[in-house]
Scaffold this active site. Sequence first.
Site, PDB file in Angstrom:
ATOM      1  N   SER A 130      22.107 -26.867  -8.476  1.00  0.00           N
ATOM      2  CA  SER A 130      22.297 -25.637  -9.250  1.00  0.00           C
ATOM      3  C   SER A 130      22.794 -25.946 -10.645  1.00  0.00           C
ATOM      4  O   SER A 130      23.495 -26.922 -10.866  1.00  0.00           O
ATOM      5  CB  SER A 130      23.298 -24.717  -8.554  1.00  0.00           C
ATOM      6  OG  SER A 130      23.510 -23.572  -9.347  1.00  0.00           O
ATOM      7  N   LYS A 139      22.769 -23.687  -0.649  1.00  0.00           N
ATOM      8  CA  LYS A 139      22.226 -23.349  -1.980  1.00  0.00           C
ATOM      9  C   LYS A 139      21.644 -21.936  -1.976  1.00  0.00           C
ATOM     10  O   LYS A 139      21.805 -21.169  -2.936  1.00  0.00           O
ATOM     11  CB  LYS A 139      21.151 -24.359  -2.397  1.00  0.00           C
ATOM     12  CG  LYS A 139      20.356 -23.978  -3.662  1.00  0.00           C
ATOM     13  CD  LYS A 139      21.222 -24.028  -4.888  1.00  0.00           C
ATOM     14  CE  LYS A 139      20.651 -23.521  -6.199  1.00  0.00           C
ATOM     15  NZ  LYS A 139      19.274 -23.463  -6.477  1.00  0.00           N
ATOM     16  N   HIS A 195      24.481 -19.557  -2.076  1.00  0.00           N
ATOM     17  CA  HIS A 195      24.989 -19.597  -3.452  1.00  0.00           C
ATOM     18  C   HIS A 195      24.179 -18.644  -4.335  1.00  0.00           C
ATOM     19  O   HIS A 195      24.730 -17.850  -5.097  1.00  0.00           O
ATOM     20  CB  HIS A 195      24.914 -21.034  -3.986  1.00  0.00           C
ATOM     21  CG  HIS A 195      25.020 -21.135  -5.480  1.00  0.00           C
ATOM     22  ND1 HIS A 195      23.970 -20.825  -6.329  1.00  0.00           N
ATOM     23  CD2 HIS A 195      26.056 -21.468  -6.292  1.00  0.00           C
ATOM     24  CE1 HIS A 195      24.366 -20.988  -7.582  1.00  0.00           C
ATOM     25  NE2 HIS A 195      25.618 -21.373  -7.591  1.00  0.00           N
ATOM     26  N   ASN A 196      22.863 -18.729  -4.233  1.00  0.00           N
ATOM     27  CA  ASN A 196      22.027 -17.861  -5.067  1.00  0.00           C
ATOM     28  C   ASN A 196      22.202 -16.393  -4.692  1.00  0.00           C
ATOM     29  O   ASN A 196      22.186 -15.524  -5.563  1.00  0.00           O
ATOM     30  CB  ASN A 196      20.556 -18.257  -4.941  1.00  0.00           C
ATOM     31  CG  ASN A 196      20.239 -19.535  -5.699  1.00  0.00           C
ATOM     32  OD1 ASN A 196      21.121 -20.361  -5.914  1.00  0.00           O
ATOM     33  ND2 ASN A 196      19.004 -19.704  -6.097  1.00  0.00           N
ATOM     34  N   GLU A 238      25.245 -15.247  -6.242  1.00  0.00           N
ATOM     35  CA  GLU A 238      24.958 -15.102  -7.681  1.00  0.00           C
ATOM     36  C   GLU A 238      24.308 -13.735  -7.957  1.00  0.00           C
ATOM     37  O   GLU A 238      24.683 -13.039  -8.911  1.00  0.00           O
ATOM     38  CB  GLU A 238      24.037 -16.262  -8.073  1.00  0.00           C
ATOM     39  CG  GLU A 238      23.487 -16.254  -9.467  1.00  0.00           C
ATOM     40  CD  GLU A 238      22.468 -17.396  -9.641  1.00  0.00           C
ATOM     41  OE1 GLU A 238      22.747 -18.545  -9.223  1.00  0.00           O
ATOM     42  OE2 GLU A 238      21.383 -17.133 -10.185  1.00  0.00           O
TER      43      GLU A 238
HETATM   44  P1  NDP Z   1       8.280 -26.382 -11.416  1.00  0.00           P
HETATM   45  O1  NDP Z   1       8.809 -25.680 -10.236  1.00  0.00           O
HETATM   46  O2  NDP Z   1       7.669 -25.613 -12.514  1.00  0.00           O
HETATM   47  O3  NDP Z   1       7.235 -27.495 -10.903  1.00  0.00           O
HETATM   48  C1  NDP Z   1       6.493 -28.279 -11.804  1.00  0.00           C
HETATM   49  C2  NDP Z   1       6.434 -29.714 -11.320  1.00  0.00           C
HETATM   50  O4  NDP Z   1       5.842 -29.783 -10.014  1.00  0.00           O
HETATM   51  C3  NDP Z   1       5.583 -30.564 -12.224  1.00  0.00           C
HETATM   52  O5  NDP Z   1       6.145 -31.846 -12.293  1.00  0.00           O
HETATM   53  C4  NDP Z   1       4.253 -30.585 -11.485  1.00  0.00           C
HETATM   54  O6  NDP Z   1       3.448 -31.682 -11.805  1.00  0.00           O
HETATM   55  C5  NDP Z   1       4.736 -30.696 -10.082  1.00  0.00           C
HETATM   56  N1  NDP Z   1       3.736 -30.304  -9.082  1.00  0.00           N
HETATM   57  C6  NDP Z   1       3.289 -29.056  -8.814  1.00  0.00           C
HETATM   58  N2  NDP Z   1       2.383 -29.094  -7.814  1.00  0.00           N
HETATM   59  C7  NDP Z   1       2.261 -30.392  -7.434  1.00  0.00           C
HETATM   60  C8  NDP Z   1       1.498 -31.061  -6.437  1.00  0.00           C
HETATM   61  N3  NDP Z   1       0.699 -30.391  -5.611  1.00  0.00           N
HETATM   62  N4  NDP Z   1       1.621 -32.408  -6.351  1.00  0.00           N
HETATM   63  C9  NDP Z   1       2.443 -33.086  -7.164  1.00  0.00           C
HETATM   64  N5  NDP Z   1       3.197 -32.493  -8.110  1.00  0.00           N
HETATM   65  C10 NDP Z   1       3.111 -31.172  -8.242  1.00  0.00           C
HETATM   66  O7  NDP Z   1       9.422 -27.349 -12.045  1.00  0.00           O
HETATM   67  P2  NDP Z   1      10.973 -27.119 -12.295  1.00  0.00           P
HETATM   68  O8  NDP Z   1      11.451 -28.355 -12.966  1.00  0.00           O
HETATM   69  O9  NDP Z   1      11.276 -25.795 -12.899  1.00  0.00           O
HETATM   70  O10 NDP Z   1      11.585 -27.064 -10.822  1.00  0.00           O
HETATM   71  C11 NDP Z   1      11.455 -28.131  -9.898  1.00  0.00           C
HETATM   72  C12 NDP Z   1      12.083 -27.723  -8.593  1.00  0.00           C
HETATM   73  O11 NDP Z   1      13.467 -27.450  -8.809  1.00  0.00           O
HETATM   74  C13 NDP Z   1      11.507 -26.440  -8.000  1.00  0.00           C
HETATM   75  O12 NDP Z   1      11.491 -26.555  -6.607  1.00  0.00           O
HETATM   76  C14 NDP Z   1      12.481 -25.375  -8.416  1.00  0.00           C
HETATM   77  O13 NDP Z   1      12.495 -24.294  -7.512  1.00  0.00           O
HETATM   78  C15 NDP Z   1      13.783 -26.138  -8.383  1.00  0.00           C
HETATM   79  N6  NDP Z   1      14.834 -25.653  -9.248  1.00  0.00           N
HETATM   80  C16 NDP Z   1      14.571 -25.193 -10.500  1.00  0.00           C
HETATM   81  C17 NDP Z   1      15.572 -24.723 -11.315  1.00  0.00           C
HETATM   82  C18 NDP Z   1      15.282 -24.253 -12.681  1.00  0.00           C
HETATM   83  O14 NDP Z   1      16.224 -23.765 -13.340  1.00  0.00           O
HETATM   84  N7  NDP Z   1      14.068 -24.373 -13.188  1.00  0.00           N
HETATM   85  C19 NDP Z   1      16.985 -24.729 -10.862  1.00  0.00           C
HETATM   86  C20 NDP Z   1      17.173 -25.311  -9.567  1.00  0.00           C
HETATM   87  C21 NDP Z   1      16.134 -25.730  -8.805  1.00  0.00           C
HETATM   88  P3  NDP Z   1       2.350 -31.582 -13.011  1.00  0.00           P
HETATM   89  O15 NDP Z   1       3.110 -31.888 -14.257  1.00  0.00           O
HETATM   90  O16 NDP Z   1       1.365 -32.604 -12.652  1.00  0.00           O
HETATM   91  O17 NDP Z   1       1.805 -30.178 -12.993  1.00  0.00           O
END
Ligand code: NDP
Length: 477
Positions: free
Chosen positions: A128, A182, A185-186, A189
Amino acid sequence: PLAQIGVTGLAVMGRNLARNFARHGYRVAVHNRTEARTRALVDEFGGEGDFTATASLEEFTAALERPRRLVIMVKAGQPTDDVIDELVPLLDEGDVVVDGGNAHFLDTRRREQALRERGLHFVGSGVSGGEQGALEGPSIMPGGSEESYRVLGPLLEDIAAQVDGRPCCTHVGPDGAGHFVKMVHNGIEYADMQLIAEAYDLLRHAGGLQPPEIAAVFREWNGGRLESYLIGITADVLAHTDAATGRPFVDVVLDRAEQKGTGRWTVQTALELGVPVSGIAEAVFARSLSGHAELRKASAGLPGPTETWLDSAASDRFAEDVEQALYASKIVAYAQGFQQIQAGSDEYGWRIDPGAMATIWRGGCIIRARFLDRIRAAYEGDRERPSLLTDEHFLQALAGAQSAWRRVVSTAAQLGVPTPGFATALAYYDSLRARVLPAALIQGQRDFFGAHTYRRIDRDGSFHTRWEEPGRPEEER
Ligand code: NDP
């Protein structure tokens, strides 16, 4: 030398976690499905530490020392399964696979079991703090085996936020425990944000204050017992002026709240577990309601009260009353969330220490607040306590706040300002307090129409009344 930790999935979260590890002196292998992102990370931030850029999962796994520690930070759901399926054949017994995405804890339980059967450790970890937290120190909630935490824990504790010299990271419990915590937590929130929004609405639409004035009220509150990240950013948002129009920012934003789903999961799970998290549920419903544009438009003509503002005598102490109502409602919302953690822990045998959860939420995450120290202390006093509300500190706070809380809820009802969060918190409080609940009547109704039976206060056993024969004694079933 080989890398000590690997991160695959280099969107905002993964990229910043990788940089955080590197800034703490760890050798980090990085990988992303689309290689351009990997190159961009190394081009832009390579100077921050020791990165090994890899172009395939084969290269990625080969770049890691054993037992391997690797963090998957991809889109939650099917993409996470896809990456796990691709990775598993490339791993060796004892390797530790971390899913840092927002997975549902039941998915994490399933994945953990599947990997355990192949001799691998799977760690479903809540992270988080968003983008900035990932880089500067998040709150980390890892689940999984004890052994996995021995291998991985020290690294996570290093990169986590630190409060009073303690890391905001601890081993939560087996399999899905980390993602469960987690999720709650959300949910908390959501509840906290809703309560703050209601406080703003009251100050504005009953108290007659303008956004910059309300920002000042929140700033003042932030110097007291409500001090928290969310209160601080609320003041900033309310003080913000829209550049294009010169109007308060909150007045140019469409009033439809969105959600990604972890609040909904919290409520769904609470329903399954039978835990009354009414504050979180109201917060989720309030967001849903705000999004029903057609319904709201069609309902705009519903009659409201004739009286719509406080008189000036009442408005002088109104802000103080709202502060009390907010604090009391917040205690209830957190108490409900912690009760859900305890219920989940009992259901799945996780043995989660609730005080430790309060401790790791003091920094890095969205609900970080001074208040959490109080919760930590309450559970240090009694780890098995049935409710936070029974802790001496919270009991005193509620005793001091309740008159104001009741005034605020009744004022809101009289003036027609919706306060589902404040009202449900007060109803929960009064329900817990009540010596007798009308549930006895409900049992009577159930027995009447469905012969569902009831229990008596004076005798053991289950009973059914022959309602069609009033003179007859009840039957024991
Ligand atoms: P996203 O959820 O937007 O995911 C994008 C990433 O996933 C890219 O690296 C993408 O690769 C990869 N991806 C998607 N599909 C596939 C696949 N089939 N095979 C391999 N790679 C894949 O990224 P975030 O950084 O926002 O979040 C990452 C995780 O963290 C998520 O689960 C999210 O819920 C969690 N999270 C996010 C928060 C936030 O504030 N954003 C906070 C806490 C947790 P490519 O570049 O090739 O498309």
